[in-house]
Design a protein around this motif. Sequence first.
Motif, short mmCIF file in Angstrom:
data_model
loop_
_atom_site.label_atom_id
_atom_site.label_comp_id
_atom_site.label_asym_id
_atom_site.label_seq_id
_atom_site.Cartn_x
_atom_site.Cartn_y
_atom_site.Cartn_z
N THR A 21 16.74 87.76 19.84
CA THR A 21 17.99 86.76 20.19
C THR A 21 19.06 87.75 21.49
OG1 THR A 21 18.46 86.14 17.80
CG2 THR A 21 20.57 86.26 18.42
N LEU A 22 18.80 89.34 21.35
CA LEU A 22 18.89 90.00 22.25
C LEU A 22 18.58 89.60 23.35
CD1 LEU A 22 18.73 93.33 20.19
CD2 LEU A 22 21.11 91.85 20.69
N HIS A 150 19.85 80.17 16.69
CA HIS A 150 18.62 80.25 16.42
C HIS A 150 17.71 80.37 17.98
CE1 HIS A 150 15.65 79.19 13.84
NE2 HIS A 150 14.38 78.79 14.83
N VAL A 151 16.78 80.79 17.71
CA VAL A 151 15.79 81.62 18.72
C VAL A 151 14.37 80.56 18.72
CG1 VAL A 151 16.17 83.90 19.87
CG2 VAL A 151 14.80 83.60 17.52
N LEU A 152 13.95 80.27 19.68
CA LEU A 152 13.04 79.48 19.54
C LEU A 152 12.01 80.59 20.90
CD1 LEU A 152 14.65 76.31 20.06
CD2 LEU A 152 13.56 76.80 18.14
N VAL A 153 10.62 79.87 19.93
CA VAL A 153 9.69 81.42 20.56
C VAL A 153 8.29 80.43 21.03
CG1 VAL A 153 8.45 83.91 20.58
CG2 VAL A 153 10.53 83.38 19.20
N SER A 154 7.47 80.69 21.82
CA SER A 154 6.42 79.84 22.47
C SER A 154 5.51 80.27 20.45
CB SER A 154 6.34 80.15 23.13
OG SER A 154 6.10 81.99 23.35
N ALA A 155 4.68 79.20 20.76
CA ALA A 155 3.86 79.35 19.68
C ALA A 155 2.92 80.22 19.05
CB ALA A 155 2.78 77.72 19.25
N ASP A 156 2.38 80.96 20.38
CA ASP A 156 1.08 81.85 20.09
C ASP A 156 1.80 83.09 19.69
OD1 ASP A 156 -0.97 80.34 20.52
OD2 ASP A 156 -0.69 80.89 23.10
N PHE A 163 4.62 91.42 18.05
CA PHE A 163 5.75 90.88 19.07
C PHE A 163 7.50 90.91 18.57
CE2 PHE A 163 8.32 87.39 20.84
CZ PHE A 163 8.07 87.61 22.66
N TYR A 164 7.97 91.36 19.57
CA TYR A 164 9.55 91.41 19.24
C TYR A 164 10.67 90.68 20.87
CZ TYR A 164 8.49 94.54 15.36
OH TYR A 164 8.20 94.49 14.34
N TYR A 165 9.75 90.83 21.50
CA TYR A 165 10.09 90.76 22.47
C TYR A 165 9.53 90.51 24.29
CZ TYR A 165 11.20 94.96 24.07
OH TYR A 165 10.89 96.83 24.54
N PRO A 166 10.12 89.26 24.54
CA PRO A 166 8.91 89.48 26.05
C PRO A 166 9.41 90.60 26.70
CG PRO A 166 10.34 87.41 25.59
CD PRO A 166 10.50 88.01 24.79
N GLN A 186 4.54 89.69 28.09
CA GLN A 186 5.14 89.54 29.58
C GLN A 186 5.28 88.39 29.98
OE1 GLN A 186 5.51 91.54 34.00
NE2 GLN A 186 3.56 90.66 32.57
N ASN A 187 4.73 86.86 29.19
CA ASN A 187 4.31 85.67 29.12
C ASN A 187 5.47 85.21 27.94
OD1 ASN A 187 3.27 86.13 32.18
ND2 ASN A 187 0.84 85.97 31.03
N ALA A 188 5.49 85.61 27.37
CA ALA A 188 6.36 84.71 26.56
C ALA A 188 7.88 83.96 26.33
CB ALA A 188 6.10 86.07 24.88
N GLU A 189 8.54 83.18 25.90
CA GLU A 189 9.25 82.37 25.93
C GLU A 189 10.52 82.13 25.45
OE1 GLU A 189 9.04 78.26 27.36
OE2 GLU A 189 7.69 79.36 29.29
N VAL A 190 11.08 82.80 24.97
CA VAL A 190 12.08 82.82 24.79
C VAL A 190 13.43 82.22 24.55
CG1 VAL A 190 13.50 84.40 22.87
CG2 VAL A 190 11.76 85.15 22.77
N ILE A 191 14.12 81.23 23.78
CA ILE A 191 14.83 80.54 23.72
C ILE A 191 16.22 80.61 22.50
CG2 ILE A 191 15.77 77.58 24.20
CD1 ILE A 191 13.34 77.05 25.61
#
Length: 369
Positions: A21-22, A150-156, A163-166, A186-191
Amino acid sequence: MTTKNQLLAVTGLSPQVVTETLFALHQQGEPLPEAIHILTTAEGYQRARLTLINDGWLGRFYDDYQLPKPAFSEQHIHVLEQADRTPLTDIRSQADNQAMADGITEWIRQLTEAPDTTLHVSIAGGRKTMGFYAGYALSLYGRPQDRLSHVLVSADYESHPQFYYPTPYSQVIYGNDPSRKPLDTQNAEVILADIAFVRLRHGLDQALLEGKSSFSSSVAMAQQALNPPHLIIAVKARELIANGKRIKLSPADLSFYLWLLHRQQTDQMAPTCPSDGAPDSDYAAEYLNHYRAINGELGGVDRTLSHLQNGMSKSFFEQRKSRINKILKANLHQAAQAYLIIPVGRRPQTRYQITLQKEQIHYQQEING
């Protein structure tokens, strides 16, 4: 000193929703919280403490992105409790469910108490019921400046224990599935997905806003305020029962209110306020019919009769109107609007009425008037 911008995260076995979220807030260029609070179970407390504090994941996020750190320690991780004050380990019974709902409601009530603060509630973690109650509690107590997300994180990367953040640099972890494929954090997506919610705070009794209240009590109070207006007139008890709440009035005030209602229910024109220095004898006679019926039933005489012996004056009319409206507002708050004595039309032909319809009014005991 009150912290103005606060994040409240509901977590269970995945404390990383806090750092996710941060990151999303930072990525969107939004202000980060000055303090972070976590609501969780006994096991969730251990996970949040060991990963975010002991293992340093929260501090690592702030260091990686060179950001000022917020107020956060073990004291900011709040364990929800059962009715007997023992830590809630999980939600397995109706009693656990009720205790969780009450605990979440109380924390959100406290964190929305100061008017100059902002509360951001994240419901990304924990059981679905925890997220539901957090969202519902914010709907009950939330102010215009408060937020639900709410946070949406890429599936993997979703719910991956490593994993805690990109990260702003390359860091390899391995898939949390049989494939064990390499992943670069580094490649994770968090929305960050904002969740719209209806704010019902205006319908709560001031006592609920200022003191501890259960979830069910808060819901019942909000529901009562949203119900269609309904007035019960208890003449003998000298009470109005509005939206289920008993409101005591003096005989003089109750008589004035009944006089206005009687004119409306008998299709008479709403009264104007008498002109200064020109008391209205017809108004006084009509009013005294109600007053004598009440006063005769209860016994005793006060100064009302002498005040009206020359007719109803402007000061008498305005004092009664103002006092009744003040009492209604103090007892019903925002829900008082339907019961108030309101002005209609322009001066000098302003008339005063109560907007209730005939079918919304019930007399416990009829009086003649």
